[in-house]
Design a protein around this motif. Structure first.
Motif, short mmCIF file in Angstrom:
data_model
loop_
_atom_site.label_atom_id
_atom_site.label_comp_id
_atom_site.label_asym_id
_atom_site.label_seq_id
_atom_site.Cartn_x
_atom_site.Cartn_y
_atom_site.Cartn_z
N ARG A 1 -1.55 -93.49 -54.44
CA ARG A 1 -2.77 -94.49 -54.13
C ARG A 1 -2.44 -95.89 -54.97
O ARG A 1 -2.70 -97.08 -54.29
N LEU A 2 -1.99 -95.71 -55.96
CA LEU A 2 -1.81 -97.06 -56.79
C LEU A 2 -0.40 -97.93 -56.03
O LEU A 2 -0.46 -99.06 -55.53
N LYS A 3 0.55 -97.24 -55.48
CA LYS A 3 1.60 -97.63 -54.58
C LYS A 3 1.19 -98.27 -53.36
O LYS A 3 1.62 -99.21 -53.19
N ALA A 4 0.15 -97.64 -52.99
CA ALA A 4 -0.29 -98.17 -51.78
C ALA A 4 -1.35 -99.31 -52.08
O ALA A 4 -1.99 -99.96 -51.19
N GLY A 5 -1.70 -99.49 -53.27
CA GLY A 5 -2.79 -100.70 -53.69
C GLY A 5 -4.20 -100.32 -53.47
O GLY A 5 -4.94 -101.18 -53.32
N LEU A 6 -4.59 -99.07 -53.55
CA LEU A 6 -5.98 -98.96 -52.98
C LEU A 6 -6.80 -98.38 -54.31
O LEU A 6 -6.12 -97.52 -55.02
N SER A 7 -8.16 -98.67 -54.24
CA SER A 7 -8.69 -98.12 -55.42
C SER A 7 -9.33 -96.66 -54.93
O SER A 7 -9.24 -96.31 -53.72
N GLN A 8 -9.86 -95.94 -55.91
CA GLN A 8 -10.54 -94.55 -55.65
C GLN A 8 -11.57 -94.92 -54.38
O GLN A 8 -11.83 -93.97 -53.41
N ARG A 9 -12.35 -96.06 -54.62
CA ARG A 9 -13.55 -96.18 -53.81
C ARG A 9 -12.99 -96.61 -52.46
O ARG A 9 -13.46 -95.96 -51.43
N ARG A 10 -11.89 -97.39 -52.12
CA ARG A 10 -11.39 -97.76 -50.95
C ARG A 10 -10.78 -96.52 -50.21
O ARG A 10 -10.92 -96.26 -48.86
N LEU A 11 -10.09 -95.64 -50.95
CA LEU A 11 -9.39 -94.39 -50.31
C LEU A 11 -10.70 -93.46 -49.90
O LEU A 11 -10.38 -93.03 -48.90
N GLY A 12 -11.53 -93.40 -50.56
CA GLY A 12 -12.80 -92.69 -50.35
C GLY A 12 -13.21 -93.03 -48.98
O GLY A 12 -13.70 -92.25 -48.08
N GLU A 13 -13.49 -94.43 -48.97
CA GLU A 13 -14.23 -94.94 -47.51
C GLU A 13 -13.26 -94.55 -46.40
O GLU A 13 -13.65 -94.06 -45.33
N LEU A 14 -11.82 -94.82 -46.48
CA LEU A 14 -10.90 -94.47 -45.74
C LEU A 14 -10.83 -92.94 -44.97
O LEU A 14 -10.63 -92.77 -43.81
N LEU A 15 -11.01 -91.99 -46.00
CA LEU A 15 -11.09 -90.63 -45.70
C LEU A 15 -12.45 -90.28 -45.44
O LEU A 15 -12.70 -89.08 -45.06
N ASN B 1 -16.00 -90.02 -56.30
CA ASN B 1 -15.96 -89.04 -57.03
C ASN B 1 -15.24 -87.80 -56.52
O ASN B 1 -14.33 -87.37 -57.23
N ALA B 2 -15.16 -87.51 -55.32
CA ALA B 2 -14.09 -86.64 -54.74
C ALA B 2 -12.92 -87.05 -54.94
O ALA B 2 -11.99 -86.01 -55.20
N ILE B 3 -12.30 -88.06 -54.79
CA ILE B 3 -11.07 -88.75 -55.08
C ILE B 3 -10.65 -88.36 -56.57
O ILE B 3 -9.63 -88.03 -56.84
N SER B 4 -11.57 -88.95 -57.34
CA SER B 4 -11.46 -88.79 -58.75
C SER B 4 -10.99 -87.11 -59.19
O SER B 4 -10.26 -86.90 -59.92
N SER B 5 -12.05 -86.33 -58.55
CA SER B 5 -11.63 -84.78 -58.85
C SER B 5 -10.27 -84.33 -58.31
O SER B 5 -9.68 -83.47 -59.04
N TRP B 6 -9.98 -84.86 -57.09
CA TRP B 6 -8.78 -84.41 -56.46
C TRP B 6 -7.61 -84.89 -57.53
O TRP B 6 -6.60 -84.16 -57.84
N GLU B 7 -7.83 -86.05 -58.07
CA GLU B 7 -6.56 -87.09 -58.78
C GLU B 7 -6.50 -86.02 -60.15
O GLU B 7 -5.41 -85.81 -60.44
N ARG B 8 -7.50 -85.60 -60.75
CA ARG B 8 -7.40 -85.01 -61.94
C ARG B 8 -7.08 -83.48 -61.77
O ARG B 8 -6.89 -82.79 -62.49
#
Length: 84
Positions: free
Chosen positions: A24-38, A43-50
């Motif tokens: 995600r960081l290599k793509a330059g996306l925040s958790q919020r932006r990745l969540g919007e795209l998906l 919070n879901a993105i954070s839970s997956w990352e952890r």
């Protein structure tokens, strides 16, 4: 929004180790932006990352495509069976 590159310590050991944050960081996306795209929340993105929860397989494949990688590279044990 500023993207945080410093690692965060978690109180919980990851049940599902992954490399989502790295890609995600290599793509330059925040958790919020990745969540919007998906179509999910930050919070879901954070839970997956952890490594606390897993996305379903279709969503993991969409996430991998969004991050320009393969689902197998996000989850080291993509084909393993986990105990429930």
């Amino acid at each position: 929004m500023q993207i945080q590159y410093t690692p965060r310590l978690s109180r919980h050991a990851p049940r599902f180790p992954n490399r989502i944050r790295e890609y995600r960081l290599k793509a330059g996306l925040s958790q919020r932006r990745l969540g919007e795209l998906l179509g999910r929340g930050r919070n879901a993105i954070s839970s997956w990352e952890r490594g606390l929860t897993l996305p379903d397989v279709a969503l993991a494949v969409r996430m991998a495509k969004t991050l320009a990688t393969l689902a197998e590279s996000l989850y080291m044990h993509f084909y393993a069976t986990f105990k429930r």
